[in-house]
Design a protein around this motif. Structure first.
Motif, mmCIF file in Angstrom:
data_model
loop_
_atom_site.group_PDB
_atom_site.id
_atom_site.type_symbol
_atom_site.label_atom_id
_atom_site.label_comp_id
_atom_site.label_asym_id
_atom_site.label_seq_id
_atom_site.Cartn_x
_atom_site.Cartn_y
_atom_site.Cartn_z
ATOM 1 N N SER A 156 51.654 29.367 36.565
ATOM 2 C CA SER A 156 52.059 30.478 35.664
ATOM 3 C C SER A 156 52.083 31.749 36.542
ATOM 4 O O SER A 156 53.134 32.560 36.302
ATOM 5 N N LEU A 157 51.276 31.830 37.551
ATOM 6 C CA LEU A 157 51.236 33.013 38.403
ATOM 7 C C LEU A 157 52.450 33.013 39.405
ATOM 8 O O LEU A 157 53.119 33.889 39.277
ATOM 9 N N THR A 158 52.525 31.713 39.867
ATOM 10 C CA THR A 158 53.855 31.666 40.865
ATOM 11 C C THR A 158 55.296 31.928 40.103
ATOM 12 O O THR A 158 56.072 32.569 40.437
ATOM 13 N N GLN A 159 55.270 31.300 38.568
ATOM 14 C CA GLN A 159 56.471 31.662 37.931
ATOM 15 C C GLN A 159 56.621 32.995 37.559
ATOM 16 O O GLN A 159 57.767 33.626 37.602
ATOM 17 N N LYS A 192 59.545 37.846 37.360
ATOM 18 C CA LYS A 192 59.212 39.392 37.079
ATOM 19 C C LYS A 192 59.177 40.106 38.175
ATOM 20 O O LYS A 192 59.779 41.350 38.149
ATOM 21 N N HIS A 193 58.850 39.630 39.338
ATOM 22 C CA HIS A 193 58.850 40.662 40.576
ATOM 23 C C HIS A 193 60.099 40.105 41.332
ATOM 24 O O HIS A 193 60.081 40.890 42.650
ATOM 25 N N CYS A 222 51.137 43.355 40.244
ATOM 26 C CA CYS A 222 50.860 44.170 39.031
ATOM 27 C C CYS A 222 49.603 44.080 38.226
ATOM 28 O O CYS A 222 49.118 44.557 37.213
ATOM 29 N N ASP A 223 48.691 43.123 39.009
ATOM 30 C CA ASP A 223 47.366 42.800 38.668
ATOM 31 C C ASP A 223 47.412 41.787 37.299
ATOM 32 O O ASP A 223 46.235 41.709 36.602
ATOM 33 N N PRO A 242 42.584 33.596 49.143
ATOM 34 C CA PRO A 242 41.844 34.396 48.088
ATOM 35 C C PRO A 242 42.689 35.873 47.549
ATOM 36 O O PRO A 242 42.326 36.282 46.689
ATOM 37 N N ASN A 243 43.670 36.396 48.244
ATOM 38 C CA ASN A 243 44.407 37.082 47.627
ATOM 39 C C ASN A 243 45.294 36.835 46.300
ATOM 40 O O ASN A 243 45.649 38.137 45.867
ATOM 41 N N TYR A 244 45.076 35.880 46.015
ATOM 42 C CA TYR A 244 45.684 35.466 44.617
ATOM 43 C C TYR A 244 44.466 35.331 43.648
ATOM 44 O O TYR A 244 45.060 34.755 42.616
#
Length: 220
Positions: free
Chosen positions: A197-200, A205-206, A188-189, A156-158
């Motif tokens: 897309s979140l994983t990439q 970026k991070h 970065c929210d 749930p943290n994602y």
């Protein structure tokens, strides 16, 4: 000879400091109006016409569309391939290099649902499953819903808490329901429609390892 005290060069006065200088022969290039655009055009014409001072090919990377002193090219440490955007910006070049470096990763990541082991990392696994290409969960809508419910219950943290409620039971009425912008980067929210897309984003970026789908992935 006229001398500029601003840039400490001969060929123009301090009030005419818009002049350009050929990087090959150091000749002062200056249009009649002494405007920046005219000077740049005259410099290009000068370097194109004079073989003795044509330094347009970069001696640093071999590209022929910028001078050596302007080289921001990024080079792959594995295969020595050069990466350069049309704007030749350091950030753009580095981003292109980061995307390329993934090609050198081993295809050792395994899909926890179907067992295929042909992916270069967490992003590849997530995209494979979420696209509906996984043999264990055919169909994009089914796969997206199954992955969302798994993340909602186990990671749930994602989730984007602004649109996702861990107690939401909408899926009982609509099994394919996935809220828009359901996923959120915890660094970065930024929000995303797709888990892949979140994983990439996290990896690119991070520069961190993206969230990995564990072997206990359960399908609806």
């Amino acid at each position: 000879m006229v001398y500029c005290t601003t840039c400490e060069r001969h060929g123009h006065s301090s009030s005419s400091r818009n002049a350009e200088f050929c990087p090959g022969c150091s000749k002062c290039i200056q249009s009649v109006q002494n405007n920046t655009r005219g000077n740049e055009n005259n410099l290009k014409a000068h370097t194109d016409a004079c073989p003795d001072c044509d330094e347009s090919e970069c001696k640093e990377c071999g590209y022929d569309d910028h001078y050596t002193q302007d080289c921001n090219v990024s080079v792959c440490p594995t295969c020595e391939r050069c990466f350069q955007t049309s704007a030749n910006s350091s950030r753009g070049n580095q981003n292109n290099l980061q995307q390329h470096m993934k090609m050198h990763n081993d295809r050792s990541a395994q899909c926890p649902a179907c067992g295929e082991q042909r992916f270069r990392g967490a992003t590849g696994v997530a995209i494979h499953f979420e696209s509906g290409g996984c043999s264990a969960c055919r169909g994009q809508d089914n796969a997206e819903a199954a992955l969302y419910q798994f993340v909602r219950s186990n990671m749930p943290n994602y989730l984007n808490r602004a649109v996702c409620d861990v107690n939401d039971v909408t899926y009982l009425c609509d099994p394919s329901h996935v809220p828009p912008q359901a996923y959120q980067c915890r660094y970065c929210d930024r929000t995303f429609n797709k888990f892949g897309s979140l994983t990439q984003h996290i990896e690119d970026k991070h520069e961190r390892n993206g969230p990995t789908l564990p072997a206990r992935l359960m399908l609806l």
